[in-house]
Design a protein around this motif. Sequence first.
Motif, short mmCIF file in Angstrom:
data_model
loop_
_atom_site.label_atom_id
_atom_site.label_comp_id
_atom_site.label_asym_id
_atom_site.label_seq_id
_atom_site.Cartn_x
_atom_site.Cartn_y
_atom_site.Cartn_z
N ALA A 191 0.81 -1.23 0.00
CA ALA A 191 0.00 0.00 0.00
C ALA A 191 0.85 1.27 0.00
CB ALA A 191 -0.94 0.00 1.20
N SER A 192 1.94 1.28 0.76
CA SER A 192 2.71 2.52 0.91
C SER A 192 3.48 2.91 -0.35
CB SER A 192 3.66 2.43 2.10
OG SER A 192 4.68 1.50 1.83
N ILE A 193 3.64 2.02 -1.31
CA ILE A 193 4.40 2.40 -2.50
C ILE A 193 3.50 2.71 -3.70
CG2 ILE A 193 6.44 1.09 -1.80
CD1 ILE A 193 5.70 -0.85 -4.19
N LEU A 194 2.19 2.65 -3.50
CA LEU A 194 1.30 2.83 -4.64
C LEU A 194 0.86 4.27 -4.85
CD1 LEU A 194 -1.09 -0.22 -4.07
CD2 LEU A 194 0.95 -0.11 -5.50
N ILE A 222 -5.96 1.24 2.53
CA ILE A 222 -6.23 0.69 1.21
C ILE A 222 -6.87 -0.70 1.35
CG2 ILE A 222 -5.20 0.09 -1.03
CD1 ILE A 222 -4.88 3.04 -0.27
N GLU A 223 -6.35 -1.44 2.33
CA GLU A 223 -6.84 -2.79 2.58
C GLU A 223 -8.35 -2.79 2.92
OE1 GLU A 223 -4.47 -5.65 3.18
OE2 GLU A 223 -6.27 -6.86 3.05
#
Lengths: 237, 128
Positions: A191-194, A222-223
């Motif tokens: 999630a943190s790299i999207l 995001i999850e």
Amino acid sequence: MANTIEIENLTYHKNYRRILENINLQIEQGKTVGLLGENGAGKTTLMRLIAGVAKGAHGTVKIDGEDQVAAKKAEVSFSGQLDGFNPSMRIDKIIRFYEDVYPDFSTDRYNQIAGFLQIDEGLRLSALSKGMKEKLVIGLTLSRDTKVYLLDEPFGGIDSMSRKKIIQSIIKWKSPDSVIVVSDHYVSEIASILDEVVIIKDKTIYTKKSAEEIRAQYAEGIEQYYESIYEGNDLND
Amino acid sequence: MKFDDKIPIYYQIKNYIYGQIITGKLTPGEKIPAVRQLAIDLTVNVNTVQRALGELISEGILESRRGLGNFVTEDQATIEEMKHKLIMERLHEMYENLHDLNVTDDEIVQYLRQYIKDRRTTKDGQYN
């Protein structure tokens, strides 16, 4: 900004079964995109269509404005799960194969990534652990110089240290203009790299949203957002 | 560092850098790591780091020097102002939370005094 990937009215049937229906999707230059959906949702098929590997679809897939298969193959780096290789093949032979087949493959870059991920090249494909195989796929995929990189569930069943290394190598070796699409059915680890999240549901693109927008607008991870779509909670609001 | 996935990450990166400056881990005039290096260190998207740094630059907390990188401002007043703003934000949050529990202004002051007193007498400041 220019769209690197442009998909219009893409429909794909296989053996009279609908796999993907009326896909419309634009991905801008430079974005890291999470392609999310449950198993069997069609994530791999969509990647194969973007890469020009799967044939017989209706609609268009353009990479940087080009829709010829040859142009797509030259600008999309996709290794799948190395299914085409003989399991008894040694890793160094696979690397030689990539060097021969892809003029844009950089051995130098591969060696850097392989060093970072500690890939053991003396082994045969069949002897690789799940994690090591994923690392090899990442190394091979990111060592080509293309506009699009497709990573199909690179975190399936691997330990958290390898996962972290793989995520770091994605950040480290992604060129600013290239697009990376990472598919997964479990989101929190990437999630943190999207930049953006694309959710496939019911054989089509359910939504495409900016990751930061999901956090800001819904105060949701995001999850959670992804799960709520699959559970249908969003129908009530 | 670990991010809360419910809060925009660029915002958390900004707070992280504010914290680093306030606690002196980043000193005035110090060069901060390159965008990509920060992205790798924090395991976040390069574009997200860029957005956070862009805002810090427009706030005057960081100064971008062409071709050299980004540096922490040497203007003490700007740093003080940021620190003040951050403290006010935290106080605001605490105040609102307590008000939601129907705690009055006087009680808030009273509770805070008592809390600080208890904290001090608890060994090593551990308070559970």
